[in-house]
Motif scaffolding. Structure first.
Motif: not given
Length: 473
Positions: A120, A124, A97
């Motif tokens: 991911v 993020a 992330t």
């Protein structure tokens, strides 16, 4: 001491076994006044004490600078042609992330290859429009997720998949943004398993005419350009990995632009985008002399400009996908030395020569590239300098495999011994990403150093993690 007959031709005997070749290391790495390796002023011995070994040490400042350099170089080269370039960081090289946030903050987009990598990116907070989904065998769930999120593009790899995307897009009532990955037939001077533009492999749609007289590429373009649930953005090519010169990229660009021209003539559609992939090489050893983003961008821009003029095409929006060239040099792996052993190796003419085996507390579980691709690395004694002579050495891991080699050939100080720290540079790409739990080793952590401060961005696995999925516990 002198050069060993066991050393490969490219490996010269070091004048100073303590010296660092700058091109192989992050910008923040050097030796302190006592000779210990440091990153942004932090000593590797202190990092080892705090975080343990093996340890991936990532220079965040260096990573960000490399990402920004690609964006700046290609924007500058292509500004007058198409207003700049969309740079997609290839997440398969190394993704977490924090990295996803860094590349976004540096003005890059993010290329993902699976539902896990998409997750991911979501975690993020990467804008969906800045995401690309790759892969030669995407699941229905992965495609549906990408359409639902509204990713900037799905890179379609086959006619099978194109039809599947169209059905899923219709079912959700959302036009899918699509690029078609083609195989331009450009030979890249790289390992067979990471050359991806030749015909006999799993990626892409061929531009060569098939039995019907029409290529799979043109068949796909004709289908996608007319389909009401597909928004065909353009074409994509990737010729391989660890490529040092721009010539292969230039030839691929010419071939892809020719396909764009043929599509315009056949289907009366002028596709607005062209992705020329990634694969830019880095320096792993003294045998490697990579080009720079500026040189590659300048040469590519000239080729695109000239070819489009010859074909009567408007210059498409160009995109590229560097991964290794950003992540690779930004990171080194720190190991602790355990067993060392000297062996005698026959030279084929009746004599023998010594080779030192230096075992470290990691291996193929944290760097599978040597066993997968015969990849070469180098290493240095990290926790101190020495006046000892250099001896040809092989750095090996602790796994139950004879192929468990970290560095095949390197001159290390003769006095390397138990408890010393070795550092292996250029391990930021495809090392942690390919890591495993072979022999039930726990995967190493990743520590990022920014402005002289170290922090964990991926923690070390524990034995509890290993046992968490074991239903017999």
């Amino acid at each position: 001491m002198s050069a060993s007959p066991l050393a490969p031709a490219w490996l010269g005997y070091p004048k100073d076994v303590n010296q660092l070749r700058a091109i192989e290391w992050p910008a923040g790495v050097g030796r302190d006044s006592e000779g210990e390796l440091s990153v942004q002023g932090l000593l590797v011995s202190d990092l080892a004490k705090e975080f343990g070994t093996p340890l991936f040490v990532l220079d965040e400042n260096d990573f960000r600078a490399r990402a920004a350099e690609f964006k700046r170089a290609f924007d500058t080269a292509f500004d007058e042609l198409c207003g700049g370039v969309d740079v997609y960081y290839a997440g398969k090289a190394f993704l977490c992330t924090e990295v996803a946030r860094w590349v976004t903050e540096e003005g890059l987009r993010l290329d993902t290859c699976s539902g896990g990598e998409l997750a991911v990116a979501q975690a993020a907070g990467v804008p969906a429009g800045n995401l690309s989904l790759h892969g030669n065998n995407k699941s229905v769930a992965e495609i549906a997720r990408a359409i639902e999120l509204g990713v900037g593009r799905i890179v379609v790899d086959s006619l099978d998949e194109l039809e599947r995307v169209a059905v899923l897009a219709r079912n959700t009532g959302t036009r899918a943004n699509v690029m078609l990955r083609l195989t331009p037939g450009v030979h890249a001077s790289t390992h067979e398993f990471i050359a991806t533009a030749h015909e006999d492999q799993k990626f892409g749609l061929s531009i060569q005419p098939g039995t019907s007289g029409t290529s799979a590429a043109l068949t796909a373009i004709g289908f996608a350009a007319k389909h009401e649930w597909i928004n065909l953005l353009g074409l994509h090519a990737h010729i391989g990995s660890q490529i040092f010169e721009a010539d292969g990229f230039s030839l691929a660009a010419q071939k892809m632009l020719a396909v764009l021209s043929e599509a315009k003539e056949r289907f009366e559609v002028e596709l607005p985008e062209l992705d020329l992939g990634g694969g830019y090489g880095i320096a792993y050893t003294q045998a490697d002399e990579p080009s720079t983003p500026q040189l590659i961008a300048t040469q590519l821009a000239e080729v695109v400009k000239t070819t489009c003029a010859e074909l009567g095409l408007a210059v498409p929006r160009i995109s590229i996908e560097p991964g290794r060239a950003i992540a690779g040099p930004s990171t080194f792996t720190l190991y602790e030395v355990g067993v060392r052993k000297d062996v005698s190796v026959e030279d084929g003419v009746g004599g023998t020569n010594p080779r030192r085996y230096v075992s470290v507390n990691g291996g193929m579980s944290d760097n599978a590239r040597p066993v997968l691709y015969d990849a070469d690395y180098t290493a240095v004694l990290a926790n101190r300098v020495t006046q000892s002579d250099a001896i040809i050495s092989r750095v090996v891991g602790k796994h139950c495999e004879s192929g468990d080699i970290v560095v095949r050939d390197v001159y290390l100080p003769e006095d390397v011994s138990y408890g010393d720290l070795l550092a292996v540079p250029a391990t930021g790409a495809y090392c942690w990403a390919l890591s495993s739990n072979y022999n039930y080793l726990t995967r190493p952590p990743v520590v990022a150093v920014k402005d002289g401060v170290a922090r964990l961005i991926v923690r070390r696995e524990t034995e509890s993690d290993l046992l968490a999925r074991d239903m017999g516990v």
